[in-house]
Design a protein around this motif. Structure first.
Motif, PDB file in Angstrom:
ATOM      1  N   ASN A 141       0.838  -1.198   0.000  1.00  0.00           N
ATOM      2  CA  ASN A 141       0.000   0.000   0.000  1.00  0.00           C
ATOM      3  C   ASN A 141       0.873   1.248   0.000  1.00  0.00           C
ATOM      4  N   ARG A 142       1.525   1.495  -1.132  1.00  0.00           N
ATOM      5  CA  ARG A 142       2.384   2.677  -1.204  1.00  0.00           C
ATOM      6  C   ARG A 142       1.547   3.957  -1.244  1.00  0.00           C
ATOM      7  N   GLU A 143       1.953   4.940  -0.477  1.00  0.00           N
ATOM      8  CA  GLU A 143       1.275   6.236  -0.436  1.00  0.00           C
ATOM      9  C   GLU A 143       2.074   7.309  -1.161  1.00  0.00           C
ATOM     10  N   SER A 181      -1.732   2.350  -2.893  1.00  0.00           N
ATOM     11  CA  SER A 181      -2.868   2.077  -2.023  1.00  0.00           C
ATOM     12  C   SER A 181      -4.168   2.369  -2.759  1.00  0.00           C
ATOM     13  N   LYS A 183      -6.591   4.176  -1.725  1.00  0.00           N
ATOM     14  CA  LYS A 183      -6.895   5.595  -1.562  1.00  0.00           C
ATOM     15  C   LYS A 183      -6.144   6.440  -2.576  1.00  0.00           C
ATOM     16  N   LEU A 184      -4.826   6.198  -2.724  1.00  0.00           N
ATOM     17  CA  LEU A 184      -4.026   6.969  -3.674  1.00  0.00           C
ATOM     18  C   LEU A 184      -4.390   6.608  -5.103  1.00  0.00           C
TER      19      LEU A 184
END
Length: 264
Positions: A141-143, A181, A183-184
Motif C-alpha cells: 500500500n504505497r502512499e 494504495s 486511496k491513492l
C-alpha cells in the motif's frame, strides 16, 4: 431528443463517468438500444463540463495545495510537498493525449460497436478484479507515487479510448497492479480525469463551432444540473464503498453488462 432522454443521458453521464464501468459504453448502449436520436454536441459538451466541475469541487482543497506546490517547484526548481503528484497529473495525461490525437478517428470509425463494447466491458472488468486480488495478496500500500508509476498509469489510461474500457477503471487497475494504495489509486485516477475531461471538452467545443446547431437552453441547464449532482455524489459514494468492500460489485456488474450486450 425530448426532456426524458435528456434527463436519462445526464444521469448516466454523472453516474458512470467516475465509476469503473465505462460512461462511453452506457452512452453508446442506451441511444442505440432505444433508437434515440443523437443528443448533439452541445449537450455532450455540457455533460462533460458538469462532470469536470464536480470532480474539481470535490478535490478543491487538494487541487489548491497541488497548484501551490507545483508553482513553487517551478520557481525553485526543486520538488516540494505534493509537487511531484501535480507533475504526475500533467505528465500522466500525455500518453492519452497522443493516443487521442493519432487514433481518435480510427476508434470512432472502427470500435464504436456493441461487440467491441461488450468485449472491453468484460475483459477490463476481469482485469480490475484481478488487480484488486493481486493488490490484497501482496499487501502493498504505497502512499507515494514514483516516476515509473506515472508512466505506467498514463499508458494504461490511453486504453480508455476503446469504448467499454472505463478511464477510471483502467487507471485504478494500473495503480493497484503497481502497488499504490486504494486511496491513492482512486485519488490519482480522479485527478487525472481533470485534464483529460478538459481536453475532451475543448475538442468538442471546436467541433461545435464548425457544426452550428440549434440549442435548447432548458435541456442544457437541466442536463448540467443533473450530471453535476450525480457526478459529485457518485464520487462520494464510490470512495466510501470501495473502502468498505472493494471493487467486486463493479466487476460483477461489468461481466453481467457485457454478457447482456452479447445477448442483445
Amino acid at each position: 431528443m425530448d426532456i426524458f432522454q435528456a434527463v436519462i443521458l445526464a444521469f448516466i453521464q454523472g453516474l458512470t463517468e467516475f465509476l469503473p464501468v465505462s460512461s462511453s459504453a452506457h452512452l453508446v448502449i442506451f441511444p442505440q438500444f432505444f433508437d434515440w436520436p443523437d443528443q448533439g454536441l452541445a449537450f455532450d459538451v455540457v455533460l462533460h463540463f458538469a462532470s469536470l466541475c464536480a470532480v474539481i469541487i470535490y478535490y478543491k482543497d487538494s487541487i489548491v495545495l497541488l497548484s501551490q506546490d507545483f508553482f513553487s517547484s517551478v520557481s525553485t526548481r526543486k520538488m516540494q510537498g505534493d509537487s511531484f503528484l501535480a507533475w504526475g497529473v500533467l505528465l500522466g495525461t500525455i500518453p492519452v493525449g497522443l493516443a487521442g490525437l493519432f487514433f481518435n478517428d480510427f476508434v470512432e470509425i472502427n470500435l464504436r460497436s456493441f461487440h467491441v463494447v461488450a468485449y472491453a466491458t468484460i475483459l477490463f472488468g476481469i482485469l480490475l478484479g484481478l488487480s484488486d486480488i493481486v493488490h490484497r495478496a501482496r499487501d502493498i500500500n504505497r502512499e507515494l507515487i514514483r516516476g515509473s508509476d506515472i508512466l505506467i498509469i498514463g499508458c494504461f489510461q490511453a486504453l480508455a479510448l476503446i469504448p467499454g474500457t472505463s478511464r477510471a477503471g483502467i487507471t485504478i487497475t494500473a495503480a493497484l497492479l503497481i502497488g499504490l494504495s486504494r486511496k491513492l489509486s482512486i485519488k490519482f485516477a480522479f485527478l487525472l480525469s481533470i485534464p483529460v475531461i478538459t481536453l475532451a471538452t475543448i475538442m468538442k467545443l471546436f467541433e461545435l463551432t464548425n457544426e452550428p446547431q440549434q440549442v435548447n437552453w432548458l435541456f442544457l441547464l437541466l442536463g448540467f444540473a443533473i450530471a453535476f449532482l450525480t457526478s459529485y455524489f457518485t464520487i462520494v459514494f464510490f470512495i466510501k464503498l470501495v473502502e468498505r468492500i472493494g471493487f467486486l460489485p463493479f466487476v460483477v456488474y461489468r461481466i453481467f453488462l457485457g454478457a447482456l450486450l452479447f445477448l442483445i
